[in-house]
Design a protein around this motif. Structure first.
Motif, PDB file in Angstrom:
ATOM      1  N   TRP A  24     -11.581   9.194   0.549  1.00 28.71           N
ATOM      2  CA  TRP A  24     -10.274   8.133   0.620  1.00 28.71           C
ATOM      3  C   TRP A  24     -10.763   7.132   1.157  1.00 28.71           C
ATOM      4  O   TRP A  24     -10.101   5.716   0.860  1.00 28.71           O
ATOM      5  CB  TRP A  24      -9.228   9.006   1.437  1.00 28.71           C
ATOM      6  N   ARG A  25     -11.832   6.930   1.946  1.00 24.70           N
ATOM      7  CA  ARG A  25     -12.319   5.762   2.638  1.00 24.70           C
ATOM      8  C   ARG A  25     -12.836   4.650   1.307  1.00 24.70           C
ATOM      9  O   ARG A  25     -12.857   3.556   1.359  1.00 24.70           O
ATOM     10  CB  ARG A  25     -13.610   5.929   3.530  1.00 24.70           C
TER      11      ARG A  25
ATOM     12  N   SER B   8     -26.816   3.253  11.313  1.00 22.92           N
ATOM     13  CA  SER B   8     -25.672   2.661  12.241  1.00 22.92           C
ATOM     14  C   SER B   8     -24.319   3.343  12.155  1.00 22.92           C
ATOM     15  O   SER B   8     -24.177   3.992  11.269  1.00 22.92           O
ATOM     16  CB  SER B   8     -25.503   1.140  11.846  1.00 22.92           C
ATOM     17  N   GLN B   9     -23.367   3.124  13.091  1.00 21.66           N
ATOM     18  CA  GLN B   9     -22.223   3.903  13.152  1.00 21.66           C
ATOM     19  C   GLN B   9     -21.133   3.078  13.624  1.00 21.66           C
ATOM     20  O   GLN B   9     -21.451   2.391  14.608  1.00 21.66           O
ATOM     21  CB  GLN B   9     -22.224   5.208  14.010  1.00 21.66           C
ATOM     22  N   SER B  10     -19.989   2.752  12.971  1.00 18.62           N
ATOM     23  CA  SER B  10     -18.954   2.121  13.242  1.00 18.62           C
ATOM     24  C   SER B  10     -18.081   3.296  14.433  1.00 18.62           C
ATOM     25  O   SER B  10     -18.387   4.306  14.413  1.00 18.62           O
ATOM     26  CB  SER B  10     -18.050   1.594  12.250  1.00 18.62           C
ATOM     27  N   ARG B  11     -17.180   2.713  14.895  1.00 17.69           N
ATOM     28  CA  ARG B  11     -16.239   3.498  15.731  1.00 17.69           C
ATOM     29  C   ARG B  11     -15.289   4.635  14.958  1.00 17.69           C
ATOM     30  O   ARG B  11     -15.511   5.977  15.171  1.00 17.69           O
ATOM     31  CB  ARG B  11     -15.115   2.902  16.660  1.00 17.69           C
ATOM     32  N   MET B  12     -14.914   4.313  13.739  1.00 16.54           N
ATOM     33  CA  MET B  12     -14.413   4.856  12.761  1.00 16.54           C
ATOM     34  C   MET B  12     -15.206   6.132  12.221  1.00 16.54           C
ATOM     35  O   MET B  12     -14.892   7.176  12.153  1.00 16.54           O
ATOM     36  CB  MET B  12     -13.733   4.288  11.598  1.00 16.54           C
ATOM     37  N   GLN B  13     -16.426   5.557  11.857  1.00 17.50           N
ATOM     38  CA  GLN B  13     -17.417   6.510  11.399  1.00 17.50           C
ATOM     39  C   GLN B  13     -17.943   7.492  12.403  1.00 17.50           C
ATOM     40  O   GLN B  13     -18.244   8.760  12.128  1.00 17.50           O
ATOM     41  CB  GLN B  13     -18.641   5.804  11.032  1.00 17.50           C
TER      42      GLN B  13
ATOM     43  N   LEU C 113     -19.792  10.282  10.579  1.00 16.07           N
ATOM     44  CA  LEU C 113     -20.437   9.607   9.393  1.00 16.07           C
ATOM     45  C   LEU C 113     -21.544   8.345   9.983  1.00 16.07           C
ATOM     46  O   LEU C 113     -21.263   7.960  11.028  1.00 16.07           O
ATOM     47  CB  LEU C 113     -19.558   9.010   8.363  1.00 16.07           C
ATOM     48  N   CYS C 114     -22.342   7.883   8.847  1.00 10.77           N
ATOM     49  CA  CYS C 114     -23.365   6.842   9.285  1.00 10.77           C
ATOM     50  C   CYS C 114     -23.574   6.053   8.035  1.00 10.77           C
ATOM     51  O   CYS C 114     -22.996   6.204   7.049  1.00 10.77           O
ATOM     52  CB  CYS C 114     -24.682   7.346   9.724  1.00 10.77           C
TER      53      CYS C 114
ATOM     54  N   VAL D 184     -26.337   2.665   1.803  1.00 10.68           N
ATOM     55  CA  VAL D 184     -25.329   3.728   1.545  1.00 10.68           C
ATOM     56  C   VAL D 184     -24.293   3.848   2.652  1.00 10.68           C
ATOM     57  O   VAL D 184     -24.606   4.210   3.661  1.00 10.68           O
ATOM     58  CB  VAL D 184     -25.932   4.862   0.914  1.00 10.68           C
ATOM     59  N   VAL D 185     -22.996   3.566   2.476  1.00  8.61           N
ATOM     60  CA  VAL D 185     -22.072   3.975   3.439  1.00  8.61           C
ATOM     61  C   VAL D 185     -21.429   5.185   3.432  1.00  8.61           C
ATOM     62  O   VAL D 185     -21.149   5.827   2.529  1.00  8.61           O
ATOM     63  CB  VAL D 185     -20.657   2.559   3.330  1.00  8.61           C
ATOM     64  N   ASP D 186     -21.137   5.683   4.642  1.00  9.87           N
ATOM     65  CA  ASP D 186     -20.416   6.938   4.975  1.00  9.87           C
ATOM     66  C   ASP D 186     -21.475   8.123   4.421  1.00  9.87           C
ATOM     67  O   ASP D 186     -21.113   8.919   3.689  1.00  9.87           O
ATOM     68  CB  ASP D 186     -19.251   6.915   4.134  1.00  9.87           C
TER      69      ASP D 186
END
Length: 469
Positions: free
Chosen positions: A346-347, A424-429, A434-435, A449-451
């Protein structure tokens, strides 16, 4: 070794003049027309006088550029002097020269000379590469021999028994490549700029006989004609660029030759290749075709992106692995990727929606056109396709990352070529476990590559640190 100063072939005067004419007359005439509209001064009606002055300046500058440009080869470096009003001197050690490529346009081929591009290490993006606009073929080979001898590569340019043709682009493939290219929008922009600058010379009022402003059908027909003209010009331009495209391997050097009217010969050392990229556009993917690019420690040798070089502009996907292995035995190209976890689906679809959401919002608020909501359907599909195609994999000493939106790009990197690997990681990740995995093989050139699942990302990071030589 040529220790005396050398000048370029006199045809370089014409080349310099043409180059300046490409940069100036359209802007000069557009500015002249703008002044005429605002002032109405009758003196400005002499619209051709500035153009003649510019032509005189272009011819003078072209001659002086040739007159003041000299070069010579010394024992360990190249010495260049140039500049019309300010004289510039430049010393280039042979050990800093990363690549030498040839090209021959119509003017060069008329007199039997070539244009030599010399790419240097550590060159800034805004710093021009060394370009010898017109030298004889023998002098070009002498420069290449001197550079190879100093770098102790011992490559004999004339040797044919160790030369193998790896790839040749067939005409039907070049035609398919041209028809599926995306250069039509650039041609449309150029046509629009031309029409906006020269609207005083084009009798648009006569076109009203055929196309009326209040006739929607006529407007659509005119738009279709412009699009078709742009598309045909784009196809012709790509055909001229990629006709006679061949890849030849000679010892540790890859030589790429391409072009119909303007022939180019690009040479790069295998040791300078940092990674290999494979691109899959939606249309070409349906027919089983991809394109292969090299990421090398040099500049844009083929006038493309800095550090990128087209190896196979169009090739069958099932033939890529064997062709690349012939040129680069260390690489193992494959299509077995570890897909992303299902909770990130969904992301990816939401990211694709964000890119087109503004269009239906504006049209609904201001024009009440609710049918633009249909754009969200292909956007969701593109996001889902991006999710299905994204992935990472490790095979022995090689890392492969695959991602993309419309065009899916896969980058294969050897461990010892990777300069940095970032997790790296965001707050949502962080909440979702996820990274984002980023790998850099050259300054300014990175892929990501995201997530990615954080456990898998940690495994990639540990692989990168383990026994890194």
């Amino acid at each position: 070794m040529m220790h005396e100063k050398k000048r370029l072939h006199p045809i370089a005067i014409v080349i310099y003049i043409v180059k300046r004419l490409k940069q100036g007359p359209f802007l000069a005439l557009a500015l002249l027309l703008a002044i005429k509209k605002k002032t109405g001064d009758p003196f400005v009606d002499l619209k051709w006088l500035p153009l003649f002055l510019f032509l005189f300046y272009a011819m003078f500058a072209g001659y002086m550029s040739w007159k003041r440009f000299t070069y010579r080869l010394q024992e360990n470096d190249m010495y260049i002097e140039q500049g019309i009003f300010v004289k510039k001197k430049r010393y280039i050690p042979f050990e800093r020269i990363q690549g030498i490529s040839y090209s021959s346009g119509v003017l060069q081929r008329l007199v039997g000379v070539v244009q030599v591009h010399i790419e240097t290490a550590g060159r800034q993006i805004d710093e021009p590469e060394v370009i010898l606009s017109a030298v004889s073929i023998e002098e070009a080979k002498q420069i290449e021999r001197a550079v190879h001898h100093q770098k102790r590569e011992n490559i004999c340019i004339e040797t044919e028994d160790k030369t193998a043709t790896i790839f040749t682009l067939r005409f039907r493939d070049a035609l398919f490549l041209s028809t599926t290219s995306g250069g039509a929008f650039g041609v449309i922009a150029a046509i629009g700029a031309f029409l906006s600058d020269f609207n005083d010379f084009i009798p648009f009022e006569r076109l009203n006989i055929f196309f009326r402003a209040d006739d929607t059908a006529s407007t659509l027909v005119l738009l279709f004609i412009v699009l078709m003209i742009a598309y045909v010009l784009s196809v012709i331009g790509h055909l001229f660029r990629y006709m006679n495209f061949t890849v030849v391997k000679q010892n540790k050097t890859i030589t790429i030759t391409t072009g119909l009217l303007q022939k180019k010969s690009i040479s790069t050392s295998i040791e300078r290749v940092q990674a290999i990229g494979v691109k899959e556009s939606p249309i070409r993917h349906l027919f089983g075709y991809v394109s292969v690019h090299l990421i090398h420690a040099g500049g844009a040798l083929d006038d493309g992106r800095h550090g990128s070089l087209v190896l196979f502009p169009l090739v069958r996907k099932n033939e890529v692995a064997s062709l690349v292995a012939t040129c680069f035995p260390e690489y193992r190209l494959h299509d077995s990727f570890r897909l992303l976890c299902t909770r990130v689906r969904w992301r990816y679809m939401l990211r694709s929606l964000y890119t087109v959401m503004l269009i239906p919002v504006i049209t609904i608020v201001f024009f009440q056109r609710f049918e633009t909501l249909l754009l969200l359907v292909p956007a969701v599909y593109v996001g889902y396709r991006s999710y299905k195609r994204a992935g990472v994999t490790i095979k022995s000493e090689q890392l492969a990352l695959r991602s993309g939106w419309l065009t899916i790009k896969t980058v294969y990197m050897l461990k010892h070529r990777i300069q940095s690997l970032t997790i790296s990681q965001s707050r949502m990740q962080q909440r979702l476990g996820l990274c984002t995995v980023r790998a850099t093989v050259m300054p300014g050139i990175r892929t990501k590559v995201v997530d990615v699942d954080e456990h898998e990302a940690q495994a990639i990071y540990e692989w990168f640190l383990r026994n890194k030589e």
